[in-house]
Enzyme design. Structure first.
Site, PDB file in Angstrom:
ATOM      1  CE  LYS A  22      -1.689   1.599   4.052  1.00 39.66           C
ATOM      2  NZ  LYS A  22      -1.442   3.005   4.384  1.00 39.66           N
ATOM      3  CG  ASN A  23       2.288   2.666   3.587  1.00 42.67           C
ATOM      4  OD1 ASN A  23       1.135   2.986   3.298  1.00 42.67           O
ATOM      5  ND2 ASN A  23       2.689   2.406   4.807  1.00 42.67           N
ATOM      6  CB  CYS A 118      -4.778  10.714  10.852  1.00 39.13           C
ATOM      7  SG  CYS A 118      -3.315   9.870  11.405  1.00 39.13           S
ATOM      8  NE  ARG A 123       0.608  10.436   9.823  1.00 37.04           N
ATOM      9  CZ  ARG A 123       0.173   9.402   9.083  1.00 37.04           C
ATOM     10  NH1 ARG A 123      -1.005   8.878   9.314  1.00 37.04           N
ATOM     11  NH2 ARG A 123       0.934   8.943   8.110  1.00 37.04           N
ATOM     12  CG  ASP A 308       3.290   1.476   9.480  1.00 34.77           C
ATOM     13  OD1 ASP A 308       3.506   1.691   8.280  1.00 34.77           O
ATOM     14  OD2 ASP A 308       3.051   2.381  10.302  1.00 34.77           O
ATOM     15  NE  ARG A 400      -7.021   4.757   5.335  1.00 30.53           N
ATOM     16  CZ  ARG A 400      -6.484   5.890   5.764  1.00 30.53           C
ATOM     17  NH1 ARG A 400      -6.876   6.422   6.913  1.00 30.53           N
ATOM     18  NH2 ARG A 400      -5.555   6.512   5.083  1.00 30.53           N
TER      19      ARG A 400
HETATM   20  C1  EPZ Z   1       4.522   6.819   6.154  1.00 30.39           C
HETATM   21  O1  EPZ Z   1       3.802   7.924   6.699  1.00 30.39           O
HETATM   22  C2  EPZ Z   1       3.532   5.666   6.102  1.00 30.39           C
HETATM   23  N1  EPZ Z   1       2.405   6.024   5.243  1.00 30.39           N
HETATM   24  C3  EPZ Z   1       3.023   5.350   7.515  1.00 30.39           C
HETATM   25  O2  EPZ Z   1       2.176   4.214   7.427  1.00 30.39           O
HETATM   26  C4  EPZ Z   1       4.235   4.992   8.385  1.00 30.39           C
HETATM   27  O3  EPZ Z   1       3.789   4.756   9.701  1.00 30.39           O
HETATM   28  C5  EPZ Z   1       5.235   6.162   8.370  1.00 30.39           C
HETATM   29  O4  EPZ Z   1       5.622   6.455   7.006  1.00 30.39           O
HETATM   30  C6  EPZ Z   1       6.491   5.836   9.164  1.00 30.39           C
HETATM   31  O5  EPZ Z   1       7.108   4.702   8.628  1.00 30.39           O
HETATM   32  C7  EPZ Z   1       2.571   5.977   3.905  1.00 30.39           C
HETATM   33  O6  EPZ Z   1       3.632   5.659   3.397  1.00 30.39           O
HETATM   34  C8  EPZ Z   1       1.380   6.347   3.080  1.00 30.39           C
HETATM   35  P1  EPZ Z   1       6.732  10.150   8.226  1.00 30.39           P
HETATM   36  P2  EPZ Z   1       4.455   9.405   6.694  1.00 30.39           P
HETATM   37  O7  EPZ Z   1       6.718  11.373   7.398  1.00 30.39           O
HETATM   38  O8  EPZ Z   1       5.272   9.572   5.467  1.00 30.39           O
HETATM   39  C9  EPZ Z   1       6.534  13.500  11.564  1.00 30.39           C
HETATM   40  C10 EPZ Z   1       0.237   2.948   7.760  1.00 30.39           C
HETATM   41  O9  EPZ Z   1      -0.226   2.431   8.780  1.00 30.39           O
HETATM   42  N2  EPZ Z   1       6.550  14.441  10.439  1.00 30.39           N
HETATM   43  O10 EPZ Z   1       7.887   9.189   8.103  1.00 30.39           O
HETATM   44  O11 EPZ Z   1       3.362  10.354   6.943  1.00 30.39           O
HETATM   45  C11 EPZ Z   1       5.281  12.646  11.600  1.00 30.39           C
HETATM   46  O12 EPZ Z   1       4.245  13.320  12.273  1.00 30.39           O
HETATM   47  C12 EPZ Z   1       0.792   4.364   7.793  1.00 30.39           C
HETATM   48  O13 EPZ Z   1       0.333   2.370   6.650  1.00 30.39           O
HETATM   49  C13 EPZ Z   1       6.654  15.812  10.702  1.00 30.39           C
HETATM   50  O14 EPZ Z   1       6.703  16.248  11.839  1.00 30.39           O
HETATM   51  O15 EPZ Z   1       5.398   9.314   7.967  1.00 30.39           O
HETATM   52  C14 EPZ Z   1       5.740  11.407  12.329  1.00 30.39           C
HETATM   53  O16 EPZ Z   1       5.702  11.661  13.726  1.00 30.39           O
HETATM   54  C15 EPZ Z   1       0.585   5.010   9.145  1.00 30.39           C
HETATM   55  N3  EPZ Z   1       6.687  16.681   9.648  1.00 30.39           N
HETATM   56  C16 EPZ Z   1       7.202  11.260  11.893  1.00 30.39           C
HETATM   57  O17 EPZ Z   1       7.603  12.549  11.398  1.00 30.39           O
HETATM   58  C17 EPZ Z   1       6.643  16.251   8.349  1.00 30.39           C
HETATM   59  O18 EPZ Z   1       6.695  17.087   7.429  1.00 30.39           O
HETATM   60  C18 EPZ Z   1       7.419  10.248  10.777  1.00 30.39           C
HETATM   61  O19 EPZ Z   1       6.500  10.567   9.760  1.00 30.39           O
HETATM   62  C19 EPZ Z   1       6.543  14.861   8.106  1.00 30.39           C
HETATM   63  C20 EPZ Z   1       6.507  13.973   9.167  1.00 30.39           C
END
Ligand code: EPZ
Length: 422
Positions: A22-23, A118, A123, A308, A400
């Site tokens: 998915k991701n 969410c 996020r 995850d 999802r």
């Molecule tokens: C991706 O989300 C995945 N989603 C998430 O999977 C996964 O948990 C996450 O990466 C971490 O591996 C998809 O790929 C669609 P991040 P993403 O940016 O890219 C903070 C699932 O269950 N952050 O690596 O949104 C953020 O809040 C989902 O399939 C900022 O502060 O994750 C988090 O605390 C859930 N500012 C941390 O960094 C930003 O601009 C890591 O987020 C971006 C992120």
């Protein structure tokens, strides 16, 4: 709203096919915006998130056809009619922000709704925006939208992420492929989904080096051409189903699984007393003894233990011998499955980002509520081994990220059914 009813039914046996990630698919689909030639994805998963991304791309005027019951996505963004990603679609799925980089790189402008938070956290997308600004983008945040411009096109630049972000790395990587000059992404995410995206972009003519390490270098090119690319195996679905025989006993082969997608997770299973063997078809998983040992888990960016899979691992540890400590270091609110597991008799103490799980002999089936995608599947895993029947409500969360959950688990002997109505 549908529910899923699971009844503890003893050891499992058989094979579970693992779908495309998915991701990865959610990042590969926006890549079609980078070229006026067709991009075709194979091994695509059939999930509601993929349908949401399809709707978003179509709202921009891209063509997206789901062939072979959705396993093949034939896409073309030859004649886009809009560069605006509306809030009513973006609010459903945070990954929608991944159209920002490609639109900006190809058209020099984009208007994308901020995704909002969410269940698992606020996020924000500040790292996405900083990265694009480092490539010369002019951003104006107003009325809940990012109004982005790059009149003379994006320029190569150095992007130093303050911490690892999967999505921000993906947005920057896609944008950099058409920027003028060289872009270096420092402290880039190393997830297999990043490698998959880079390999697809390279097939489209992008010049990329270093994917899978923390430094990715991209030499911008004038245009990208079409390609066909298979979506990488979903390591989170893989890890989720590996926990089914771990929790219930028995032996299950996960078709398409490879250890290198989940090395840290496999090491943790090994420590808990679960044997993982690589076969030519996938991964074979079974318990070494009839009890699970308590282990400590800390979630980290790849190659560390994946956030995850934290909820699913907690389900396993609720009946382990001893006390396990789980530290959630990626998201600020990702223990919502804990109170639901406690309704089933689990002993869990949550303080901030740390959950302490004291193993109990057996969980008891109970009515529980899914709160987010991975929490919902952890409740199903718990229900597989619990005494009696567990009813998981609000399983739209599950749709999802997991296709055919009932069919896949029934196929290895689980007593599970989906009922309409909460
Ligand atoms: C991706 O989300 C995945 N989603 C998430 O999977 C996964 O948990 C996450 O990466 C971490 O591996 C998809 O790929 C669609 P991040 P993403 O940016 O890219 C903070 C699932 O269950 N952050 O690596 O949104 C953020 O809040 C989902 O399939 C900022 O502060 O994750 C988090 O605390 C859930 N500012 C941390 O960094 C930003 O601009 C890591 O987020 C971006 C992120």
């Amino acid at each position: 709203m549908d529910s899923i009813i699971v009844t503890g039914n003893g050891p499992l046996a058989g094979q579970i096919p693992i779908a495309g990630a998915k991701n990865s698919c959610l990042a590969l689909m926006p890549a079609t915006l980078l070229s006026d030639e067709p991009l075709t994805l194979t091994n695509a998963p059939r999930l509601s998130d993929i349908a949401t991304m399809t709707t978003l791309l179509q709202s921009l005027g891209a063509e997206v056809s789901a062939l072979q019951e959705g396993k093949v996505l034939a896409m073309s963004s030859h004649d886009l009619t809009s560069h605006t990603a509306d809030y009513d679609i973006v609010r459903k799925m945070r990954a929608s922000i991944l159209v920002l980089g490609p639109l900006l790189a190809r058209y020099g402008e984009a208007v994308v709704s901020l995704p909002g938070g969410c269940a698992i956290g606020a996020r924000p997308v500040d790292l996405h925006l900083r990265a694009l600004e480092a490539m010369g983008a002019e951003l104006d945040l107003r009325d809940g939208y990012v109004h982005a411009k790059a009149p003379g096109g994006l320029k190569g630049g150095v992007v130093e992420f303050p911490f690892v972000s999967v999505g921000a790395t993906e947005n920057a990587l896609m944008a950099a492929t058409l920027a003028k000059g060289t872009t270096v992404l420092k402290r880039a995410a190393r997830e297999p989904e990043i490698v998959d995206l880079a390999q697809c972009l390279r097939k489209m003519g992008a010049q990329i080096e270093g994917e899978g390490t923390d430094t990715i270098t991209i030499q911008g090119v004038d245009r990208l051409h079409g390609a066909t690319h298979p979506v990488v195996t979903d390591r989170i679905e893989l890890g989720t189903y590996m926990l089914a025989p771990a929790i219930c006993g028995g032996e299950v082969e996960l078709l398409g699984g490879r250890r290198n997608l989940l090395a840290a997770f496999c090491d943790k299973l090994d420590e808990a007393g679960i044997e993982v063997t690589e076969t030519e078809k996938g991964l074979l998983v079974k318990r070494r003894a009839d009890h699970i040992k308590a282990v400590n888990v800390t979630t980290e960016p790849f190659p560390g233990f994946p956030t995850d899979l934290q909820a699913q691992m907690m389900a396993l540890l609720t009946t382990a011998e001893g006390v396990s400590v789980l530290e959630e270091k990626i998201f600020e609110n990702r223990f919502m499955h804990a109170p639901e597991l406690m309704r089933m008799g689990a002993k869990i103490d949550v303080h901030g980002g740390t959950a302490t799980v004291t193993g109990v002999k057996k969980l008891k089936g109970a009515p529980v509520m899914a709160t987010d995608l991975r929490a919902s599947v952890s409740l199903i895993l718990a229900g597989l081994a619990a005494e009696g029947t567990t009813r998981v409500a609000r399983v739209y969360h599950l749709d999802r990220g997991y296709e055919h959950v009932v069919r896949k688990l029934e196929g290895v002997g689980a007593k599970i059914e989906r009922v309409h109505g909460s």
